[in-house]
Design an enzyme around this catalytic site. Sequence first.
Site, PDB file in Angstrom:
ATOM      1  N   PHE A  19     -22.879  -3.763 -22.477  1.00  0.00           N
ATOM      2  CA  PHE A  19     -23.878  -2.725 -22.680  1.00  0.00           C
ATOM      3  C   PHE A  19     -24.510  -2.362 -21.338  1.00  0.00           C
ATOM      4  O   PHE A  19     -24.891  -3.251 -20.570  1.00  0.00           O
ATOM      5  CB  PHE A  19     -24.955  -3.194 -23.660  1.00  0.00           C
ATOM      6  CG  PHE A  19     -25.855  -2.084 -24.121  1.00  0.00           C
ATOM      7  CD1 PHE A  19     -25.357  -1.062 -24.909  1.00  0.00           C
ATOM      8  CD2 PHE A  19     -27.177  -2.046 -23.748  1.00  0.00           C
ATOM      9  CE1 PHE A  19     -26.173  -0.024 -25.327  1.00  0.00           C
ATOM     10  CE2 PHE A  19     -28.008  -1.013 -24.156  1.00  0.00           C
ATOM     11  CZ  PHE A  19     -27.500   0.010 -24.940  1.00  0.00           C
ATOM     12  N   ASP A  67     -25.230 -12.360 -24.683  1.00  0.00           N
ATOM     13  CA  ASP A  67     -26.037 -11.336 -25.344  1.00  0.00           C
ATOM     14  C   ASP A  67     -25.576 -11.255 -26.795  1.00  0.00           C
ATOM     15  O   ASP A  67     -24.411 -10.935 -27.072  1.00  0.00           O
ATOM     16  CB  ASP A  67     -25.860  -9.991 -24.627  1.00  0.00           C
ATOM     17  CG  ASP A  67     -26.751  -8.899 -25.192  1.00  0.00           C
ATOM     18  OD1 ASP A  67     -27.150  -8.988 -26.373  1.00  0.00           O
ATOM     19  OD2 ASP A  67     -27.037  -7.927 -24.465  1.00  0.00           O
ATOM     20  N   TYR A  77     -33.966  -5.739 -33.973  1.00  0.00           N
ATOM     21  CA  TYR A  77     -34.127  -4.499 -34.742  1.00  0.00           C
ATOM     22  C   TYR A  77     -32.811  -3.978 -35.314  1.00  0.00           C
ATOM     23  O   TYR A  77     -32.807  -2.994 -36.042  1.00  0.00           O
ATOM     24  CB  TYR A  77     -34.788  -3.409 -33.891  1.00  0.00           C
ATOM     25  CG  TYR A  77     -34.133  -3.169 -32.551  1.00  0.00           C
ATOM     26  CD1 TYR A  77     -33.003  -2.380 -32.437  1.00  0.00           C
ATOM     27  CD2 TYR A  77     -34.659  -3.731 -31.393  1.00  0.00           C
ATOM     28  CE1 TYR A  77     -32.399  -2.164 -31.216  1.00  0.00           C
ATOM     29  CE2 TYR A  77     -34.073  -3.523 -30.164  1.00  0.00           C
ATOM     30  CZ  TYR A  77     -32.932  -2.729 -30.085  1.00  0.00           C
ATOM     31  OH  TYR A  77     -32.331  -2.530 -28.860  1.00  0.00           O
ATOM     32  N   LYS A  78     -31.699  -4.646 -35.023  1.00  0.00           N
ATOM     33  CA  LYS A  78     -30.411  -4.232 -35.577  1.00  0.00           C
ATOM     34  C   LYS A  78     -30.170  -4.989 -36.883  1.00  0.00           C
ATOM     35  O   LYS A  78     -30.787  -4.699 -37.897  1.00  0.00           O
ATOM     36  CB  LYS A  78     -29.302  -4.482 -34.550  1.00  0.00           C
ATOM     37  CG  LYS A  78     -29.477  -3.723 -33.239  1.00  0.00           C
ATOM     38  CD  LYS A  78     -28.353  -4.034 -32.266  1.00  0.00           C
ATOM     39  CE  LYS A  78     -28.597  -3.444 -30.881  1.00  0.00           C
ATOM     40  NZ  LYS A  78     -28.531  -1.979 -30.861  1.00  0.00           N
ATOM     41  N   ARG A  96     -19.037   5.252 -34.670  1.00  0.00           N
ATOM     42  CA  ARG A  96     -19.327   3.841 -34.915  1.00  0.00           C
ATOM     43  C   ARG A  96     -20.016   3.665 -36.267  1.00  0.00           C
ATOM     44  O   ARG A  96     -20.966   4.370 -36.597  1.00  0.00           O
ATOM     45  CB  ARG A  96     -20.224   3.323 -33.785  1.00  0.00           C
ATOM     46  CG  ARG A  96     -20.403   1.826 -33.750  1.00  0.00           C
ATOM     47  CD  ARG A  96     -21.196   1.419 -32.520  1.00  0.00           C
ATOM     48  NE  ARG A  96     -22.607   1.811 -32.625  1.00  0.00           N
ATOM     49  CZ  ARG A  96     -23.587   1.237 -31.937  1.00  0.00           C
ATOM     50  NH1 ARG A  96     -23.314   0.281 -31.078  1.00  0.00           N
ATOM     51  NH2 ARG A  96     -24.838   1.633 -32.092  1.00  0.00           N
TER      52      ARG A  96
END
Length: 397
Positions: free
Chosen positions: A113, A184, A209-210, A356
Amino acid sequence: MSDFNKTRSEFHLPEGLIYLDGNSLGPLPRKAAERVASTITVEWGDMLVTGWNKAGWMAKPTDIGDRIGKLIGAPAGTVVMGDTLSIKVFQALASALRLRPDRKIILSDTGNFPSDLYMAEGLVGLLGQGYSLKTVAPEDVEGAIDETVAVTLITEVDYRTGRMHDMKRITEKAHAAGALTVWDLAHSAGAVPVDLTGADADFAVGCTYKYLNSGPGGPAFIYVRPDLAESAEPALAGWLGHEQPFAFDQNYRPGRGIERMRVGTPPVLQMAALEAALDIWDMTTMAEVRARSIELTERFIAGVEAACPELTLATPRDAGMRGSQVSFRHAEGYAIMQALIARKVIGDFRAPDILRFGFTPLYIGEAEVDGAVKIIAEVMDGRLWDREEYKRRARVT
């Protein structure tokens, strides 16, 4: 055995909408609003500043950290909450480099990322003195680990394709070369089983938050291997990471263990929402979530490939090599995704050409998979995406 109909009922999901973007932002747990409201009115409102003691606000980062630890194979007292994921990446990298002062290379991969890479670049620029960030193709990471590498910085599940690195194998290779590892878990925690202890990982970071559904801006977490916790030196030496924060010493002394990885004042309201979200995880196990995720992603891949030959699978076909998402490629991926969103199938787009879709069994089942496949097929067959309004890029994609 988990009742995923029951877990689904714990979320607020708009009628008629198929939500396949929990890998970007999880939906609202129904009890989160009540939990946050109580924190605001009963705790902040009535207790005011005494809430730090009476409501236990100061202990929340480690208490909640222990709950997340159960989902990622981390023992009690090794995970703490606070700040953002980028901050935690910086902390972990800086601490790892201090533990390997004779080495100068941070090794990562080109699929990582961008924010992780930006933080590494910033740290390298700050340190100077020959430090550098080296990136290789994801499949070349293991071969690039040698005695010059201080630390690897790897996102276990690739945010674009869902490709999953082998944490245990890479960690073993790093340790054999004398290097440390930072993992990560942004697309792993709550998505796939993680065993930080079994993998002997050194540091791990992640957001909530995912798949953990703490809401936009939810706090991040950091893990430090127990035997490193007393020697890891945090570069961001915040007052709440001090051995005695309320002694107000002029000089920093690191706190005990994971406590030293605290920086500033914890986000009390956001942690209240996270606590409500974690209550839902008490209703299931990661093993059952993973098994269900594989069933759903297999069904989705088969359905889309049968109906939409124009879309090219970007995610590993082998379920053991992917996280809980499926990605397809198409040159008009952005417009296609906007057409799907307009028809209440919510996924997202990642440049340059990735559509996605995230699969969270806590609230997604066969009906949502089949409904999404049907609408994707309609959009592709009718070229319904080929409209100017779908091609105008919004700020968030």
